[in-house]
Design an enzyme around this catalytic site. Structure first.
Site, mmCIF file in Angstrom:
data_model
loop_
_atom_site.group_PDB
_atom_site.id
_atom_site.type_symbol
_atom_site.label_atom_id
_atom_site.label_comp_id
_atom_site.label_asym_id
_atom_site.label_seq_id
_atom_site.Cartn_x
_atom_site.Cartn_y
_atom_site.Cartn_z
ATOM 1 N N LYS A 1 0.836 -1.209 0.000
ATOM 2 C CA LYS A 1 0.000 0.000 0.000
ATOM 3 C C LYS A 1 0.872 1.261 0.000
ATOM 4 O O LYS A 1 2.090 1.188 0.082
ATOM 5 C CB LYS A 1 -0.972 -0.043 1.166
ATOM 6 C CG LYS A 1 -1.854 -1.297 1.181
ATOM 7 C CD LYS A 1 -2.862 -1.360 0.029
ATOM 8 C CE LYS A 1 -3.341 -2.736 -0.309
ATOM 9 N NZ LYS A 1 -4.449 -3.279 0.404
HETATM 10 C C1 PLP Z 1 -5.415 -4.521 0.642
HETATM 11 C C2 PLP Z 1 -6.881 -4.356 0.644
HETATM 12 C C3 PLP Z 1 -7.669 -4.735 1.736
HETATM 13 C C4 PLP Z 1 -7.132 -5.505 2.889
HETATM 14 O O1 PLP Z 1 -6.107 -4.865 3.553
HETATM 15 P P1 PLP Z 1 -5.255 -5.680 4.637
HETATM 16 O O2 PLP Z 1 -4.587 -4.594 5.427
HETATM 17 O O3 PLP Z 1 -4.294 -6.521 3.874
HETATM 18 O O4 PLP Z 1 -6.198 -6.461 5.455
HETATM 19 C C5 PLP Z 1 -9.021 -4.434 1.712
HETATM 20 N N1 PLP Z 1 -9.580 -3.826 0.660
HETATM 21 C C6 PLP Z 1 -8.864 -3.465 -0.415
HETATM 22 C C7 PLP Z 1 -9.548 -2.758 -1.547
HETATM 23 C C8 PLP Z 1 -7.489 -3.740 -0.472
HETATM 24 O O5 PLP Z 1 -6.785 -3.416 -1.553
#
Ligand code: PLP
Length: 394
Positions: free
Chosen positions: A194
Site C-alpha cells: 500500500k
Molecule cells: C489490501 C486491501 C484490503 C485488505 O487490507 P489488509 O490490510 O491486507 O487487510 C481491503 N480492501 C482493499 C480494496 C485492499 O486493496
C-alpha cells in the site's frame, strides 16, 4: 532502484518486484529501538501512530489494528449489522472487503462499477436496495474517490450506514473532504504494497467517539479500555471483559514502521505523481486503455496505475502481456478479477460474472504497472520499454 534488499526478499537478481515498499532509516532505527527495549506488542508507538494518522486525516479518532480486513470486520460489527442484513459493495475489490461482511454475519450484495472510474455506480446501488439493506461499503478503487455525494444521498434516503474501504486511498480527497471521514467509518490498510506500510496493519477512522471506543475494545478481546497496559511499569491492572472480542490489535513493531512512513506520505505521493505522468505521456500511443483523467476537484491517491488490454484492440490478451512483462523481469499485478469470478462466492451467493459486466471486463483486461516510490527513473524507463515490447509496439 536500490536492489540491496532484493536478495533478502528472495527476489531474482534485477527483477522489479511489484509493489515493493520504500523503507528508510528512521523506521529501521525505530524497529531496532523496539527490539532493544523489548516492548514488541501494542504500546506507545501504536498510540503515536494513531495520533499521527488522525492528524493527517483530520479526524478525531483513529484505531490501529493488525489489518484493514480486521478493521472492515469490526466496522460491520460496531454498526450493529445482524444476520440477514445486506451490505451493498463493489465486485471490483479485493476479497477481504467481501469476507469482512460475511464474517460479520451480514450478506454482501454487489452493484456493478462505472467502467470509467471503476468505482461502484450509484445508479446500480439504487437498483440493489431492498428492505434488508443496512449499509453501503464503497471502495475508493486505485485511489480514485467513489461518488460519495451520490452514495451519501442514497444512504440518507434509506437510513443506511456507510463504511469506506480506503485501502488504496490514504491521500484521496473528494470535493474538499478526505475520504474515510465522509461515511460513518473509514478503514485504511498498511499492508506491504500500500501507499504507506507497516508490513501488516490497518486503521479505523471515525468522528464518533462511541464507535471508536467499541472498535478499540472489540479489537483487543473485548477487554476494558487500555488493557494493553496491564503488564507495563505502571503495575498490574485488573480488567473486565465487556464484550466477546477479537485479537486484532496492532503491535508497536508494526507502528514503528508506519509512524515514520506517514511523515513521508506527501513526498511518496509526489514521487508517484511523477511516475504516473510519465506513464500517461509515454504510453499514450499504445493500443491500450489508460486511467481516466482526474476530476479537478478531486485528489487521486495514485495507488494503482492500471492499463486495460483488450485483445480485440491490442492483438494480445492481458495474461500474455503479463507473461511477457515477467520475462523482461517486470512484476505486474491484476486488480482485480471481479469478485463473481471466485469459486467460493459463486457457490455461496450464486453470483455470475455476466451480471456485473463492467467489472467482468475490467477483470479480464486490467494490468497494474509498478508504481512504488522505490522506482528510480531508470526503473520507470524499463517498465515503459518492456510494456511497449509486450504489446508489440516496438
Ligand atoms: C489490501 C486491501 C484490503 C485488505 O487490507 P489488509 O490490510 O491486507 O487487510 C481491503 N480492501 C482493499 C480494496 C485492499 O486493496
Amino acid at each position: 532502484m536500490r536492489y540491496v534488499t532484493s536478495t533478502s526478499t528472495g527476489a531474482k537478481r534485477g527483477y522489479l518486484v511489484f509493489g515493493q515498499p520504500l523503507l528508510e532509516a528512521p523506521e529501521i532505527e525505530e524497529v531496532l529501538a523496539s527490539m532493544r527495549t523489548a516492548w514488541l506488542g501494542t504500546g506507545p508507538k501504536a498510540a503515536e501512530f494513531e495520533r499521527r494518522i488522525a492528524a493527517y486525516k483530520g479526524v478525531p479518532h483513529a484505531v490501529a489494528l493488525n489489518s484493514c480486513t480486521a478493521g472492515l470486520h469490526l466496522s460491520c460489527l460496531v454498526l450493529g449489522l445482524q444476520p440477514g442484513d445486506e451490505v451493498i459493495t463493489t465486485p471490483m475489490t479485493f476479497c477481504a472487503t467481501i469476507n469482512a461482511i460475511v464474517h460479520a454475519g451480514a450478506t454482501p450484495v454487489l452493484a456493478d462499477v462505472d467502467p470509467v472510474t471503476m468505482n461502484v455506480d450509484p445508479e446500480q446501488v439504487r437498483r440493489r436496495i431492498t428492505r434488508r439493506t443496512r449499509a453501503l461499503l464503497p471502495v475508493h478503487f486505485a485511489g480514485r474517490a467513489a461518488a460519495m455525494d451520490e452514495l451519501m444521498a442514497i444512504a440518507r434516503q434509506h437510513d443506511l450506514r456507510v463504511i469506506e474501504d480506503c485501502a488504496h486511498a490514504i491521500e484521496t480527497e473528494y470535493r474538499g473532504q478526505k475520504v474515510g471521514t465522509i461515511g460513518d467509518l473509514g478503514v485504511l490498510s498498511f499492508y506491504s504494497t500500500k501507499n504507506i506500510v507497516c508490513g501488516e496493519g490497518g486503521v479505523v477512522l471515525t468522528k464518533d467517539a462511541d464507535l471508536a471506543r467499541r472498535t478499540k475494545t472489540l479489537g483487543l478481546h473485548g477487554m476494558s479500555h487500555d488493557a494493553w497496559k496491564r503488564f507495563s511499569d505502571d503495575g498490574y491492572r485488573q480488567y473486565d471483559v465487556e464484550e466477546i472480542g477479537f485479537k486484532y490489535n496492532m503491535m508497536d513493531l508494526q507502528a514503528a514502521i508506519g509512524m515514520h512512513q506517514i511523515l513521508r506520505v506527501e513526498r511518496y505521493w509526489q514521487r508517484r505523481l511523477v511516475i504516473w505522468d510519465r506513464y500517461m505521456r509515454e504510453l499514450a500511443d499504445l493500443p491500450i486503455g489508460l486511467p481516466a483523467p482526474f476530476a479537478a476537484e478531486e485528489r487521486h491517491a495514485l495507488h494503482l496505475f492500471t492499463v486495460q488490454i483488450d485483445r480485440a484492440v491490442c492483438g494480445r490478451d492481458r495474461d500474455t502481456v503479463m507473461r511477457l512483462m515477467h520475462e523482461q523481469k517486470i512484476g505486474t499485478g491484476v486488480h482485480y478479477r471481479s469478485i463473481p469470478n471466485m469459486t467460493a462466492y459463486r457457490e455461496r451467493f450464486g453470483w455470475r460474472a455476466e451480471d456485473y459486466p463492467a467489472a467482468a471486463k475490467i477483470g479480464e483486461n486490467t494490468l497494474s504497472l509498478p508504481l512504488s516510490p522505490r522506482l528510480d527513473d531508470d526503473d520507470v524507463s524499463r517498465v515503459i520499454a518492456a510494456l511497449r515490447r509486450a504489446v508489440g509496439a516496438s
